[in-house]
Design a protein around this motif. Structure first.
Motif, PDB file in Angstrom:
ATOM      1  N   PHE A  27      44.526  38.435  43.269  1.00  0.00           N
ATOM      2  CA  PHE A  27      43.347  39.040  43.225  1.00  0.00           C
ATOM      3  C   PHE A  27      43.135  40.386  42.417  1.00  0.00           C
ATOM      4  O   PHE A  27      43.400  40.455  41.214  1.00  0.00           O
ATOM      5  N   ARG A  28      41.710  40.574  42.746  1.00  0.00           N
ATOM      6  CA  ARG A  28      40.723  41.344  41.434  1.00  0.00           C
ATOM      7  C   ARG A  28      39.989  42.587  42.182  1.00  0.00           C
ATOM      8  O   ARG A  28      38.496  42.975  42.403  1.00  0.00           O
ATOM      9  N   ASN A 114      49.801  41.198  48.088  1.00  0.00           N
ATOM     10  CA  ASN A 114      49.003  41.125  48.657  1.00  0.00           C
ATOM     11  C   ASN A 114      49.011  40.394  49.749  1.00  0.00           C
ATOM     12  O   ASN A 114      47.849  40.042  50.720  1.00  0.00           O
ATOM     13  N   GLY A 115      49.729  39.079  50.097  1.00  0.00           N
ATOM     14  CA  GLY A 115      50.428  38.439  51.216  1.00  0.00           C
ATOM     15  C   GLY A 115      49.949  37.211  50.877  1.00  0.00           C
ATOM     16  O   GLY A 115      50.203  36.145  51.878  1.00  0.00           O
ATOM     17  N   PHE A 116      48.734  36.559  50.031  1.00  0.00           N
ATOM     18  CA  PHE A 116      48.331  35.409  50.064  1.00  0.00           C
ATOM     19  C   PHE A 116      50.109  34.591  49.374  1.00  0.00           C
ATOM     20  O   PHE A 116      49.239  33.249  49.889  1.00  0.00           O
ATOM     21  N   PHE A 117      50.420  34.633  49.796  1.00  0.00           N
ATOM     22  CA  PHE A 117      51.976  33.798  49.291  1.00  0.00           C
ATOM     23  C   PHE A 117      52.586  33.836  49.681  1.00  0.00           C
ATOM     24  O   PHE A 117      53.858  33.102  50.198  1.00  0.00           O
ATOM     25  N   THR A 144      33.588  41.138  53.785  1.00  0.00           N
ATOM     26  CA  THR A 144      33.560  42.415  53.132  1.00  0.00           C
ATOM     27  C   THR A 144      35.201  41.739  52.372  1.00  0.00           C
ATOM     28  O   THR A 144      35.816  41.843  51.204  1.00  0.00           O
ATOM     29  N   PHE A 145      36.468  41.190  52.480  1.00  0.00           N
ATOM     30  CA  PHE A 145      37.705  40.871  51.888  1.00  0.00           C
ATOM     31  C   PHE A 145      37.099  40.338  50.607  1.00  0.00           C
ATOM     32  O   PHE A 145      38.095  40.542  49.588  1.00  0.00           O
ATOM     33  N   GLY A 150      37.778  39.673  45.238  1.00  0.00           N
ATOM     34  CA  GLY A 150      37.291  38.657  44.587  1.00  0.00           C
ATOM     35  C   GLY A 150      37.642  37.342  45.231  1.00  0.00           C
ATOM     36  O   GLY A 150      37.060  36.657  44.239  1.00  0.00           O
ATOM     37  N   VAL A 151      38.233  37.221  46.354  1.00  0.00           N
ATOM     38  CA  VAL A 151      39.183  35.746  46.894  1.00  0.00           C
ATOM     39  C   VAL A 151      38.878  35.315  48.316  1.00  0.00           C
ATOM     40  O   VAL A 151      39.444  36.713  48.861  1.00  0.00           O
TER      41      VAL A 151
END
Length: 336
Positions: A27-28, A114-117, A144-145, A150-151
């Motif tokens: 993420f950024r 960040n929860g992505f993985f 908005t997310f 940025g993802v």
């Protein structure tokens, strides 16, 4: 057995260490690793386009981190949180967490992600026996997310949260930074998540750290304002319950399964109760999130110069009475 304890110059006992294992993140986020960092921060890093990325040889190895952990335990530190960057991007992270969890003297071990993985690791994370998992979620709206991080990854993050709930993982917290004009219209949506889910929503006041151009306290929303807003949809009952090692004040909507927490570094600073030090991904022991002071542990770990007990004592002596505002720091190295 504890040989010594860490007490700073203001009588605060240090028993909590936050450890950043990587500065890498997929993420950024605007307030952490912005695409356009503050010019002064860029200048400080030699004009680098991406001031946050370290060389691999600058990162502490897991073995080096464990040396620091064992030294901290002997000094009375019992609570640890693993952060990044995004810690689940670092190869071998599950094995490292297992090692940490099995280390005598580690009484509390938690993870911030960040929860992505999370979905792909949910089963393994559940078996480790973590005392808590914090997931940063700053919007419930896809657009908005994406704008904030940025993802386009909100759906994947929610799949991970649901996987954790199904695995039986307890003490799941969603950390939400609301910024005026960006996502503050979602406060009630986040609060409502606690009605039917046994999770904790924690609203964290946005604190400008100087690394995002144009950031300022005008985007900070005081917790009391959020409490007033949320009270419009139901009675908020104060909860006298410790939910980890942080400074949050907790409430519960009448009849809800989950809790709502408020962390107030701007409107109601809690420095007098601060019990933590921070280990950055490149081995600097920092006394405060916003401090520019630190003690580099790499000379000790790699060249035998000095010892870790002295380094911990020195870092503790740097701990300020109150945090300074708007310091230029690369947040993804520090772990938030």
């Amino acid at each position: 057995m504890t040989q010594n304890v860490l007490i700073d110059n203001y009588g605060r006992r240090i028993n909590y260490l936050r450890i950043s294992v990587t500065d890498r993140c997929n993420f950024r986020c605007r307030y952490c690793r912005p695409a356009e960092p503050h010019p002064a921060l860029r200048d400080a890093y030699g004009g680098a386009e991406d001031v946050s990325l370290l060389r691999q040889d600058e990162l502490l190895s897991y073995e080096e981190i464990m040396q620091v952990v064992r030294a901290a335990i002997k000094l009375g530190v019992t609570k640890f949180r693993i952060t990044g960057g995004e810690p689940l991007t670092r190869p071998g992270i599950i094995g490292f967490l297992q090692t940490m969890a099995g280390t005598p003297g580690v009484e509390w071990l938690s993870l911030t992600t960040n929860g992505f993985f999370v979905k792909q690791y949910a089963h393994q994370l559940g078996k480790i026996g973590l005392n808590g998992i914090n997931i940063s979620v700053n919007s419930l709206k896809d657009d908005t997310f994406s704008r904030l991080t940025g993802v386009a990854g909100l759906g994947r993050v929610w799949e991970g949260i649901e996987a954790l709930l199904q695995s039986g993982q307890e003490n799941i917290k969603l950390n939400t930074v609301l910024m005026r004009g960006f996502n503050d219209d979602e406060a009630l949506d986040f609060a409502c998540l606690t009605i039917n889910r046994p999770i904790v929503i924690r609203f964290i006041e946005y604190m400008p750290c100087g690394n995002w151009q144009g950031s300022g306290f005008d985007q900070t929303i005081p917790a009391e304002d959020l409490i007033d807003r949320i009270s419009a949809i139901g009675r908020l009952i104060p909860v006298n319950k410790q939910m980890g090692n942080g400074p949050a004040r907790y409430y519960q909507l009448l009849g809800a399964r989950g809790l709502i927490g408020f962390i107030t570094p701007v409107s109601q600073p809690f420095c007098e109760r601060c019990n933590r030090l921070r280990l950055t991904a490149d081995g600097h022991l920092k006394p405060c999130l916003l401090s520019t002071e630190s003690v580099d542990l790499k000379p000790v770990l790699r060249h035998g110069e000095g010892n870790l007990n002295e380094a911990f004592s020195e870092a503790t002596s740097f701990k300020p009475r109150v945090h300074q505002e708007e310091q230029l720091n690369v947040m993804s190295r520090i772990g938030g």
